[in-house]
Design an enzyme around this catalytic site. Structure first.
Site, short mmCIF file in Angstrom:
data_model
loop_
_atom_site.label_atom_id
_atom_site.label_comp_id
_atom_site.label_asym_id
_atom_site.label_seq_id
_atom_site.Cartn_x
_atom_site.Cartn_y
_atom_site.Cartn_z
N CYS A 189 -14.33 -2.30 6.90
CA CYS A 189 -13.74 -1.47 5.85
C CYS A 189 -14.48 -1.76 4.54
CB CYS A 189 -12.25 -1.77 5.70
SG CYS A 189 -11.45 -0.72 4.47
N TYR A 365 14.08 8.67 5.09
CA TYR A 365 14.68 9.68 4.22
C TYR A 365 15.53 10.62 5.08
CZ TYR A 365 10.95 7.87 1.26
OH TYR A 365 10.11 7.03 0.55
#
Length: 470
Positions: A189, A365
């Site tokens: 990365c 949520y």
């Protein structure tokens, strides 16, 4: 004028007058550099090789300053800094100087920029988070701008990162960032490697270490083997790995003996046997979920020099008749064992990591795509437990038959790629799973994946430490 004389840290202040003074100092420095680096003439006079080198170095330093101003004009949470940075860039451009262009569009190649919260449009809660992060790091990085979909988790993540990388602790700051370089390099990365390289140099790290792992202190080189195994095959961690980083981590001075592992549950009950059978079946099947080989990532020297044995990578923990004992959570768990051990090794970090695990795992949520008021706990647990199953970790009280019912094969392929070989994850893979779901929901999936993997690695490493000390 040397760029070292420019005080960028003043822009991180919450005091407007301090920021204004810093901006004026930067503006004058840029104009002075611009005067020394006028636009190239069509018929330039010949220069000596020394002169050309000096000119190139001066242009590079000017470009570095302009690139930083470009970043500030887009990603500083303070509007005055954004506007003044843009004004300075415009002034330079009017003088005929070419200013840098952004390398990409937005913080993620997978998510359209228009669907990411734009800095300057955040609410009060998010502005506080952005300001806190910017005050500490001097930037709003891509990770923060993607995690902003989930402010509660982001707040916990930033607190943990701040504690681990910047607060007082047993390791010098430059050691911590070098370990970050090693960890990020293991999965190629380059973005995270470069962030930690900049921070490593900023806190006084020796640039020679960046030429390759062999140039770092022996104590850090010793972590190379542990980093390699933790990243790809954590189930192979034993107390022998801990014995070889003993002097570096000063384990004996920080640890106390743990309590005896709690007694195993009686597995003779039919329901337990059946659940064990289902776990083994799911574990075997996970081996046949193949990571994608379509797009091999180019292993550049800039990344590969920070770790050894580049051929070492993920392999399924049980293949070709080899048997690896199952890691049973009731024998060694994060809640009962790992949490307290981490707190003994590094006070308060256990609390921060535990909070991050809980937020990622319990975050909801109560929505799924266009549906509302949905209890997603069963799905979240299936994702988390499937990742642990891939790493040979079993929960006796979980029915692994639910995984095959909730997670289809294509989703399992995505999970395995992200968890085991994140460097090979592509936009095509990201787009192919849960097509009808929002980007925020996909980001949440990725938060679950990284936290479940982190906990799996910690469990193996902390168990090895416990075995070592007993």
């Amino acid at each position: 004028m040397d760029e070292g004389e420019v005080r960028w840290d003043g822009l991180c202040s919450r005091d407007a007058s301090t920021r204004d003074a810093a901006l004026e100092n930067i503006r004058q420095a840029v104009l002075r550099r611009t005067a020394k680096n006028p636009p190239a003439k069509e018929d330039p006079s010949p220069e000596s090789s020394e002169g050309r080198l000096a000119s190139a170095t001066a242009r590079d330093k000017l470009n570095e300053m302009l690139a930083r101003l470009l970043m500030l004009s887009k990603r500083c949470p303070f509007r005055d800094v954004r506007e003044k940075s843009e004004s300075i860039l415009s002034s330079v451009q009017e003088l005929g100087i070419r200013i840098p262009r952004p390398l990409g569009h937005g913080p993620s190649r997978f998510i359209p920029e228009k669907e990411i919260l734009q800095v300057g449009n955040e609410d009060a809660q998010m502005h506080t988070l952005f300001a806190d992060s910017f005050a500490v790091l001097g930037r709003l990085d891509n990770i923060t701008l993607v995690m902003v979909f989930h402010p509660q988790y982001l707040e916990s993540f930033l607190k943990t990162q701040h504690y681990l990388l910047q607060m007082d602790g047993p390791l010098p700051l430059h050691y911590r960032h070098y370990i970050g370089i090693m960890a990020a390099a293991r999965h190629q990365c380059s973005y995270l490697v470069n962030l930690h390289v900049n921070d490593f140099l900023h806190v006084g790290g020796d640039p020679k270490w960046l030429n390759g792992l062999e140039n770092a202190p022996h104590k850090l080189q010793n972590l190379g083997e542990l980093n390699k195994v933790l990243a790809h095959r954590p189930w192979l961690i034993t107390k022998d790995h801990i014995e070889t980083t003993e002097s570096f981590c000063e384990v004996e001075a920080l640890m106390e003996k743990m309590k005896q592992l709690q007694e195993c549950r009686d597995e003779e009950e039919a329901s337990q046997e059946e659940m064990a059978t289902r776990f083994e079946r799911e574990k075997r099947e996970s081996m046949f979920v193949c990571c994608s080989e379509d797009e091999e990532s180019a292993l550049t020297r800039d990344v590969s020099r920070h770790f050894e044995d580049t051929s070492y990578g993920y392999k399924d923990f049980s293949r070709h008749g080899m048997h690896v004992p199952t890691f049973r959570v009731q024998d060694y768990s994060w809640e009962d064992h790992g949490y307290s051990l981490v707190n003994r090794l590094y006070p308060d970090v256990g609390q921060l990591i535990d909070e991050k695990f809980h937020i990622a795992y319990n975050l909801t949520y109560n929505t799924m795509a266009m549906h509302k008021d949905v209890d997603t706990s069963m799905l979240r647990r299936a994702i988390w437990n499937y990742i642990h199953c891939m790493f040979g970790i079993r929960y006796d009280d979980y029915d692994y038959g639910e995984i095959n019912q909730l997670l289809d094969r294509s989703f399992k392929v995505y999970i395995k790629n992200v968890v085991c070989t994140p460097e090979k994850t592509t936009k095509r893979m990201y787009d192919s799973f849960w097509r009808q779901f929002k980007h925020s929901e996909k980001v949440h999936v990725n938060l679950l994946l990284i936290e479940a993997r982190m906990q799996a690695e910690l469990l193996y490493a902390l168990r090895a430490i416990t075995h070592y000390m007993t």
